[in-house]
Design a protein around this motif. Structure first.
Motif, PDB file in Angstrom:
ATOM      1  N   LYS A  51      -4.796 122.712-123.254  1.00  0.00           N
ATOM      2  CA  LYS A  51      -4.202 123.971-124.366  1.00  0.00           C
ATOM      3  C   LYS A  51      -2.478 123.692-124.053  1.00  0.00           C
ATOM      4  O   LYS A  51      -1.855 123.930-122.741  1.00  0.00           O
ATOM      5  CB  LYS A  51      -4.983 125.361-124.354  1.00  0.00           C
ATOM      6  N   GLN A  52      -1.796 124.287-124.956  1.00  0.00           N
ATOM      7  CA  GLN A  52      -0.045 123.706-124.344  1.00  0.00           C
ATOM      8  C   GLN A  52       0.539 125.183-124.242  1.00  0.00           C
ATOM      9  O   GLN A  52       0.049 125.275-124.685  1.00  0.00           O
ATOM     10  CB  GLN A  52       0.613 122.956-125.472  1.00  0.00           C
ATOM     11  N   ILE A  53       0.985 124.996-123.563  1.00  0.00           N
ATOM     12  CA  ILE A  53       1.301 127.028-122.341  1.00  0.00           C
ATOM     13  C   ILE A  53       2.805 126.870-122.549  1.00  0.00           C
ATOM     14  O   ILE A  53       2.968 128.015-122.020  1.00  0.00           O
ATOM     15  CB  ILE A  53       0.119 127.695-121.386  1.00  0.00           C
ATOM     16  N   GLY A  54       3.225 125.710-122.867  1.00  0.00           N
ATOM     17  CA  GLY A  54       4.941 125.375-122.833  1.00  0.00           C
ATOM     18  C   GLY A  54       5.423 124.412-123.069  1.00  0.00           C
ATOM     19  O   GLY A  54       4.589 123.487-123.269  1.00  0.00           O
ATOM     20  N   HIS A  55       6.731 124.228-123.153  1.00  0.00           N
ATOM     21  CA  HIS A  55       7.242 123.013-123.746  1.00  0.00           C
ATOM     22  C   HIS A  55       8.976 123.383-123.131  1.00  0.00           C
ATOM     23  O   HIS A  55       9.218 124.292-122.469  1.00  0.00           O
ATOM     24  CB  HIS A  55       7.648 122.584-124.918  1.00  0.00           C
ATOM     25  N   GLY A  56       9.821 122.070-123.036  1.00  0.00           N
ATOM     26  CA  GLY A  56      11.087 122.303-122.477  1.00  0.00           C
ATOM     27  C   GLY A  56      10.818 121.923-120.589  1.00  0.00           C
ATOM     28  O   GLY A  56      11.982 121.839-120.495  1.00  0.00           O
ATOM     29  N   TRP A  57       9.835 121.589-120.152  1.00  0.00           N
ATOM     30  CA  TRP A  57       9.663 122.164-118.722  1.00  0.00           C
ATOM     31  C   TRP A  57      10.218 120.607-118.126  1.00  0.00           C
ATOM     32  O   TRP A  57      10.200 119.801-117.116  1.00  0.00           O
ATOM     33  CB  TRP A  57       8.676 121.622-118.429  1.00  0.00           C
ATOM     34  N   GLY A  58      10.331 118.763-119.172  1.00  0.00           N
ATOM     35  CA  GLY A  58      10.441 117.596-118.523  1.00  0.00           C
ATOM     36  C   GLY A  58      12.051 118.360-117.687  1.00  0.00           C
ATOM     37  O   GLY A  58      11.908 117.602-116.890  1.00  0.00           O
ATOM     38  N   ALA A  59      12.558 118.834-117.878  1.00  0.00           N
ATOM     39  CA  ALA A  59      14.531 119.035-116.970  1.00  0.00           C
ATOM     40  C   ALA A  59      13.726 119.528-115.484  1.00  0.00           C
ATOM     41  O   ALA A  59      14.559 120.071-114.766  1.00  0.00           O
ATOM     42  CB  ALA A  59      14.773 120.015-117.656  1.00  0.00           C
ATOM     43  N   PHE A  60      12.617 120.415-115.288  1.00  0.00           N
ATOM     44  CA  PHE A  60      12.492 121.245-114.063  1.00  0.00           C
ATOM     45  C   PHE A  60      12.162 119.885-113.300  1.00  0.00           C
ATOM     46  O   PHE A  60      11.578 118.705-113.101  1.00  0.00           O
ATOM     47  CB  PHE A  60      11.461 121.712-114.234  1.00  0.00           C
ATOM     48  N   GLN A  61      13.278 120.298-112.210  1.00  0.00           N
ATOM     49  CA  GLN A  61      13.163 119.760-110.842  1.00  0.00           C
ATOM     50  C   GLN A  61      10.937 119.613-110.906  1.00  0.00           C
ATOM     51  O   GLN A  61      10.856 118.568-109.463  1.00  0.00           O
ATOM     52  CB  GLN A  61      13.763 120.162-109.854  1.00  0.00           C
ATOM     53  N   GLN A  62      10.919 120.581-109.885  1.00  0.00           N
ATOM     54  CA  GLN A  62       9.069 121.193-109.718  1.00  0.00           C
ATOM     55  C   GLN A  62       8.965 122.087-110.435  1.00  0.00           C
ATOM     56  O   GLN A  62       9.867 123.032-110.748  1.00  0.00           O
ATOM     57  CB  GLN A  62      10.242 121.301-108.056  1.00  0.00           C
TER      58      GLN A  62
END
Length: 394
Positions: free
Chosen positions: A331-342
């Protein structure tokens, strides 16, 4: 240098490293097992009035003095156990039943709200709900209807709520409260030593304290036991782990001992069961994980079994439920997390469900609460800054 071993190892991700007193009594025992040392199911030091009225050995409880503070009062587990029932009943309203092992059960009626789901492991002192007046038989009067029970017929539950049910005399802190139309005033809760253990984060030994696992430069997987808040001599529990892209530790099996999960060089997600402090043969529970930037294992659902969360190549944050030791449809619970370092997952709120924390591109540390198995950006809040310099966040 630790115990003569190289300190140049890659730490096994463990969500949020915490030390907690354990749940050894959760494991099912024989019916002959003595009852746990139950405590009053309220916060330490609170005083409550207990009445049997005409339904002894069941008890009705209201806050002292003058019942002020009864509605919405925190309901705490009186002993460790596993949630057997958590539902809304036509007459009893919101109700919970906990299996404490050895045939012993506790049942709670008329709750204002429930904080645990069926299958969740709870520790003594853990919040399980709020006192209320739900259900017609509460007569609109806030109170807790409480029963202790024993599974006399061995069917895995204890009947409740009627004369002749499998309920027994209730005891708190070694004192029994029973007898028709009896009242006890100003009974003080001794539910004081919090034993909350919500996730078994890196508790490899199963003693309730997080241990440390790490992969050395040589690819050895080492287990460092937590011995009175110091690390004992490590034990090698695996080799050839240098080729793994990611390694995490959490209680996937739900037996109280942390297991190990890893993404190998081929992108397969493997589950290694903890078998008496050694790793059993792995089971492949996923493939195509090479593109995931972050992989986490934590109890997102709150059922006592670690689930898997991951940030894929598109920056989507996906939640993979653990269903009978296999991963269900994500289940997708978020997007745009690729920019998070950790990104890490752990029970930051203490409600039994893992939340998500992340260090964004600016180095800010954000906390995203788990709200009914979803993450809401509107409820997220910044809890730190300048975390970009940290090479590891756990």
């Amino acid at each position: 240098m630790l115990r003569g071993r190289t300190a140049r190892f890659r730490a096994v991700a463990s969500a949020w490293l915490v030390t907690a007193v354990g749940l050894a009594s959760v494991v099912s025992a024989s019916p002959a097992q003595a009852a746990p040392s139950f405590q009053l199911p309220f916060e330490c030091g609170q005083q409550w009035r207990l009445d049997t009225w005409a339904h002894s050995p069941a008890l009705d409880m209201v806050r002292e003095p003058d019942q002020v503070g009864t509605l919405g009062a925190a309901l705490l587990a009186p002993a460790a156990g596993t949630v057997n029932k958590s539902t809304y009943h036509d007459n009893a309203g919101h109700m919970i039943q906990i299996n404490h092992g050895g045939g012993h059960f506790t049942t709670y009626l008329h709750l204002d709200s429930r904080a645990v789901a069926v299958g969740a492991r709870v520790a003594r002192g853990q919040l399980i709900g709020r006192v209320g007046k739900s259900g017609p038989t509460s007569n609109g009067h806030p109170h807790l209807h409480y029963e202790q029970g024993f599974d006399a017929n061995g069917d895995g539950s204890a009947t409740w709520g009627f004369a002749g049910a499998e309920r027994v005399a209730a005891s708190f802190d070694g004192v029994t409260h029973t007898g028709a139309s009896r009242t006890w005033r100003n009974v003080t809760s001794r539910n004081c030593q919090e034993e909350t253990d919500l996730e078994r984060v890196s508790d490899f030994s199963g003693d309730g304290h997080s241990d440390v696992l790490g992969v050395t430069a040589a690819g050895e997987l080492l287990y460092y036991p937590n011995n009175r808040l110091a690390l004992s001599t490590p034990k090698e529990i695996g080799h050839g782990w240098g080729g793994f892209q990611q390694v995490v530790s959490a209680d996937f099996s739900g037996d109280g001992h942390a297991d190990v999960l890893g993404v190998n060089a081929e992108g397969d997600l493997l589950y290694y069961p903890n078998n008496d402090l050694a790793l059993s043969a792995p089971k492949q529970i996923g493939h195509g994980w090479s593109g995931f930037k972050h992989v986490m294992a934590a109890d997102f659902s709150g059922d006592g079994h670690a689930d898997v969360l991951g940030v894929n190549a598109d920056g989507d944050l996906l939640y993979y439920p653990n269903t009978k030791l296999a991963l269900s449809t994500p289940k997708q619970i978020g997007h745009g997390w690729g920019a998070f370092q950790q990104v890490v997952a752990s029970d930051f709120s203490g409600d039994g469900h893992a939340d998500v924390l992340g260090v964004n591109a600016e180095g800010d540390l954000w906390y995203y609460p788990n709200n009914d198995l979803t993450l809401s950006g509107s409820t997220a809040r910044q809890i730190g800054s300048s975390w970009g310099a940290f090479p590891h966040v756990m």
